[in-house]
Motif scaffolding. Structure first.
Motif, PDB file in Angstrom:
ATOM      1  N   ARG A 171       1.007  -1.490   0.055  1.00 21.96           N
ATOM      2  CA  ARG A 171      -0.076   0.118  -0.031  1.00 21.96           C
ATOM      3  C   ARG A 171       1.115   1.195   0.362  1.00 21.96           C
ATOM      4  NH1 ARG A 171      -4.637  -0.088   4.198  1.00 21.96           N
ATOM      5  NH2 ARG A 171      -5.507   1.953   3.632  1.00 21.96           N
ATOM      6  N   LEU A 194       0.426  14.551  -5.629  1.00 24.17           N
ATOM      7  CA  LEU A 194       0.391  13.107  -4.743  1.00 24.17           C
ATOM      8  C   LEU A 194       0.599  12.631  -3.396  1.00 24.17           C
ATOM      9  CD1 LEU A 194      -1.893  11.669  -8.364  1.00 24.17           C
ATOM     10  CD2 LEU A 194      -2.926  12.964  -5.985  1.00 24.17           C
ATOM     11  N   PRO A 223       3.152  13.090  -1.506  1.00 27.74           N
ATOM     12  CA  PRO A 223       3.188  14.067  -0.524  1.00 27.74           C
ATOM     13  C   PRO A 223       2.436  13.491   0.343  1.00 27.74           C
ATOM     14  CG  PRO A 223       3.859  15.896  -2.313  1.00 27.74           C
ATOM     15  CD  PRO A 223       3.308  14.327  -2.980  1.00 27.74           C
ATOM     16  N   LEU A 224       1.095  13.801  -0.262  1.00 23.63           N
ATOM     17  CA  LEU A 224      -0.060  13.902   0.432  1.00 23.63           C
ATOM     18  C   LEU A 224      -0.256  12.134   1.207  1.00 23.63           C
ATOM     19  CD1 LEU A 224      -2.765  14.881  -1.720  1.00 23.63           C
ATOM     20  CD2 LEU A 224      -1.817  15.916   0.739  1.00 23.63           C
ATOM     21  N   GLY A 225       1.059  11.074   0.666  1.00 23.19           N
ATOM     22  CA  GLY A 225       0.740  10.059   1.611  1.00 23.19           C
ATOM     23  C   GLY A 225      -0.569   9.431   0.983  1.00 23.19           C
ATOM     24  N   LEU A 226      -0.572   9.428  -0.318  1.00 30.00           N
ATOM     25  CA  LEU A 226      -2.342   8.875  -0.782  1.00 30.00           C
ATOM     26  C   LEU A 226      -1.401   7.377  -1.150  1.00 30.00           C
ATOM     27  CD1 LEU A 226      -4.693   9.342  -2.309  1.00 30.00           C
ATOM     28  CD2 LEU A 226      -3.890  10.108  -4.119  1.00 30.00           C
ATOM     29  N   ASP A 227      -2.080   6.173  -0.658  1.00 25.43           N
ATOM     30  CA  ASP A 227      -1.981   4.618  -0.842  1.00 25.43           C
ATOM     31  C   ASP A 227      -2.931   4.476  -1.721  1.00 25.43           C
ATOM     32  OD1 ASP A 227      -3.825   5.199   1.452  1.00 25.43           O
ATOM     33  OD2 ASP A 227      -4.147   3.138   1.539  1.00 25.43           O
ATOM     34  N   SER A 246      -6.808   3.792  -1.359  1.00 26.08           N
ATOM     35  CA  SER A 246      -7.270   5.160  -1.372  1.00 26.08           C
ATOM     36  C   SER A 246      -7.123   5.819  -2.413  1.00 26.08           C
ATOM     37  CB  SER A 246      -6.365   6.040  -0.413  1.00 26.08           C
ATOM     38  OG  SER A 246      -6.616   5.808   1.187  1.00 26.08           O
TER      39      SER A 246
END
Ligand SMILES: [Zn+2]
Lengths: 299, 332
Positions: free
Chosen positions: B116, B128, B130-134, B137
């Protein structure tokens, strides 16, 4: 193969982070972010890309040099709920990821929405950015988006000074001694508790006080699920208790029994605070607790 | 266009855990299997697909070459992508006309880390990542954009898992609990290999080559908010370019890691109800990342090599939310 697995931990990391140049287009967006503005870039075909890209994804043509302020509010076009955030996520508690079409933009920005719970999220909802205290020119300068303000909480608090004179003082002085005082109307032959100066039925004056026992029977009750500073826990039970010898029930808390076991006709007895702690206050009685006697048939 | 066929396919018995085998040890059996099946010991061209981030080691694909016997030097290439794109590169190389055979392989050990968060590293570093969007998600955002019925999604997962249980190479996974549509693909370790042969060599190596009658890939913008996530325009374009609609499709192997991706792909490839989808169980039953797409091509080809089908389609995907799609049409 050895019977025990041989395992080693291994970390991939760029200490201090990886330095990247942004170029003029992404750099402009991030610089505007640092100034707490949201901008998109216009394509040759007139669409506004947010966040800006160097090229129009539809045609591959370079974008124009025209930057357009958008938002700050936007509309959620798709979202997904994160019940258990990962360490890298922008929020510690449950939140939503969302595609947000900022006002004036033709594409959607991906960001986090801090909503109270999943039921507070819906496609089409309006959201506003919540900025970090010190923006640095980074997509995380927006801490998250928050739902549009549609309600506020207004605190209400007023202070009063109550004085117990008259019959209430008589009753509370009894409570201070550990005694519950009622009054009997001679004309109606009814005993009222707490003690009162006049009979609510005939209007006659009640002169005589009468000591009542601190035992009684529950006539009706309610299970309360909202916390109350006076109650021992949630849920708690408030009940009408007909003291033995009284004709009118008194309202009090019932405890020392699971809420769902409380019933009409249950025999209860007051639980008093120790004598040394007593004052002229109903706080002298913590609550009523079951006596264990057989239930009473209520007429 | 030079006629090129798949003449052999092999895959590992994939696992849901790290067995402790090194990458060359994982690959070696499948390479040997396709060598035995074709009788070829050397190949005109070799191309592999893998992702260094899965192992967290740079150039890990180079050490994987130990499984090949690369001395004297071989003509070799690598894509940092699913090995389906390695097959594409090998197919293009064979179009040059001077070589007749190619070995393609892919491998992935997803069990070494947290897939993930590793998949976050493929996102753009400005907006994207840097937001930690996995991975879960952004798949959730796509499922939301599509708005499919939970029951339809759950049924796709149930069917895939059941087919996977009947596939000796896939994982033995129970039906998912509840009707949550967003079931994550399994963590899977595994490898696969395919041999391509051109023209006469193909017919000499097998009696029923799986001819590649169409092969195309298309890509869309990486940024999720710049696309209509409910559709896959690039999969549709690739399918048209590969000629999917020029005949009936008996079987389609789709690189759908999430149930909603299957719905999007069925529409993009214009598959009808007559087409059997992912009889292997698909990525919901075994997902050795970087080999999963090649396995789709291998599974679709194997049905022709076995004489079970005449026309099959394979699809491979890369990037977040089906960003990049490759479609292969195979004919007997
Ligand atoms: Zn050797």
């Amino acid at each position: 193969m050895p019977s025990d697995p041989l395992v080693a931990q291994h970390v991939l990391e760029f200490p201090g982070g990886y330095t990247r140049t942004t170029g003029p287009v992404v750099g402009r967006f991030l610089s505007e972010l640092r100034a707490r503005r949201l901008v998109g870039v216009r394509t040759a075909e007139g669409r506004v890309l947010v966040p800006p890209l160097e090229y129009d994804p539809a045609t591959g043509e370079p974008v124009t040099g025209e930057y357009v302020e958008v938002g700050p509010a936007g509309t959620v076009t798709a979202w997904t709920w994160v019940a258990e955030p990962l360490a890298a996520h922008p929020l510690d508690g449950p939140f939503a990821w969302a595609l947000i079409e900022l006002d004036g933009a033709d594409t959607a920005l991906v960001h986090a929405v801090a909503a109270e719970n999943v039921k507070a999220m819906e496609t089409g909802m309006r959201v506003w950015p919540v900025w970090r205290d010190r923006p640095t020119g980074h997509i995380t300068d927006i801490e998250h988006f928050a739902p549009e303000v549609t309600k506020i909480v207004s605190p209400v608090r007023a202070e009063y000074r109550l004085q117990a004179g008259g019959s209430l003082r008589v009753f509370l002085e009894g409570v201070a001694r550990g005694v519950l005082l009622g009054g009997r109307c001679e004309r109606c032959a009814k005993v009222y508790v707490p003690y009162r100066a006049s009979c609510p039925e005939c209007g006659g004056i009640i002169a005589d006080t009468r000591e009542l026992p601190d035992t009684g029977t529950i006539t009706t009750f309610a299970i309360n699920n909202l916390p109350d500073p006076r109650a021992p826990e949630v849920p708690f039970v408030s009940a009408y208790i007909l003291l033995d010898g009284a004709d009118i029930p008194m309202i009090a808390l019932v405890a020392d029994v699971p809420a769902h076991e409380v019933r009409q006709g249950m025999r209860v007895k007051a639980v008093w605070v120790p004598e040394s702690e007593r004052t002229a206050s109903m706080a002298n009685i913590r609550w009523f607790a079951p006596t264990g006697e057989p239930d009473v048939e209520l007429s | 266009m030079r006629e090129v066929a798949i003449v052999a396919f092999a895959q590992t018995r994939h696992t849901g855990h790290d067995t402790g085998l090194s990458e060359p040890e994982l690959i070696l059996p499948v390479i040997n299997e396709v060598k035995e099946r074709t009788g070829l010991r050397r190949f005109g061209f070799t191309c592999s697909g893998s992702c260094d981030y899965l192992a967290g080691a740079p150039f890990s694909f180079v050490s994987a070459l130990d499984a090949l016997g690369a001395w004297p030097p071989i003509s070799e290439s690598h894509v940092e992508m699913d090995a389906a794109w390695a097959l594409y590169e090998a197919w293009v190389r064979l179009q040059h006309g001077d070589l007749d055979s190619a070995l393609v392989y892919g491998f992935g050990k997803s069990s070494l880390g947290d897939l993930r968060t590793i998949m976050t590293l493929q996102l753009d570093p400005y907006y994207l990542a840097p937001l930690g969007l996995d991975q879960l998600s952004y798949a959730g955002l796509q499922a939301s954009a599509l708005g499919a019925e939970r029951e339809e999604l759950a049924e796709i997962v149930r069917r895939s898992r059941a087919d996977g249980r009947a596939n000796p190479y896939a994982l033995d996974l129970p039906d998912p609990e509840g009707d949550d549509g967003l079931v994550a693909p399994p963590v899977t370790d595994g490898a696969a290999a395919v041999v391509l042969a051109a023209g006469d060599l193909a017919t000499r190596l097998t009696s029923s080559p799986a001819w590649i009658s169409g092969l195309a890939h298309r890509i869309e913008p990486h940024y999720l908010g710049m696309r209509d996530l409910a559709r896959s325009a690039s999969a549709a374009d690739a399918a048209r370019a590969a000629g999917v609609g020029k005949g009936p499709v008996e079987v389609a192997e789709l690189h759908a890691q999430f149930a909603h991706e299957e719905i999007i792909l069925r529409e993009a490839l214009e598959l009808t109800g007559d087409t059997v989808i992912n009889p292997s169980g698909g990525p919901l039953a075994a997902n050795p990342v970087m080999a999963t797409g090649l396995i789709r091509i291998g599974e679709a080809a194997q049905r022709i090599l076995d004489g079970r089908n005449h026309r099959t389609v394979a699809h491979a995907a890369g990037g977040p939310c089906l960003q990049h799609n490759l479609v292969t049409v195979l004919e007997g």
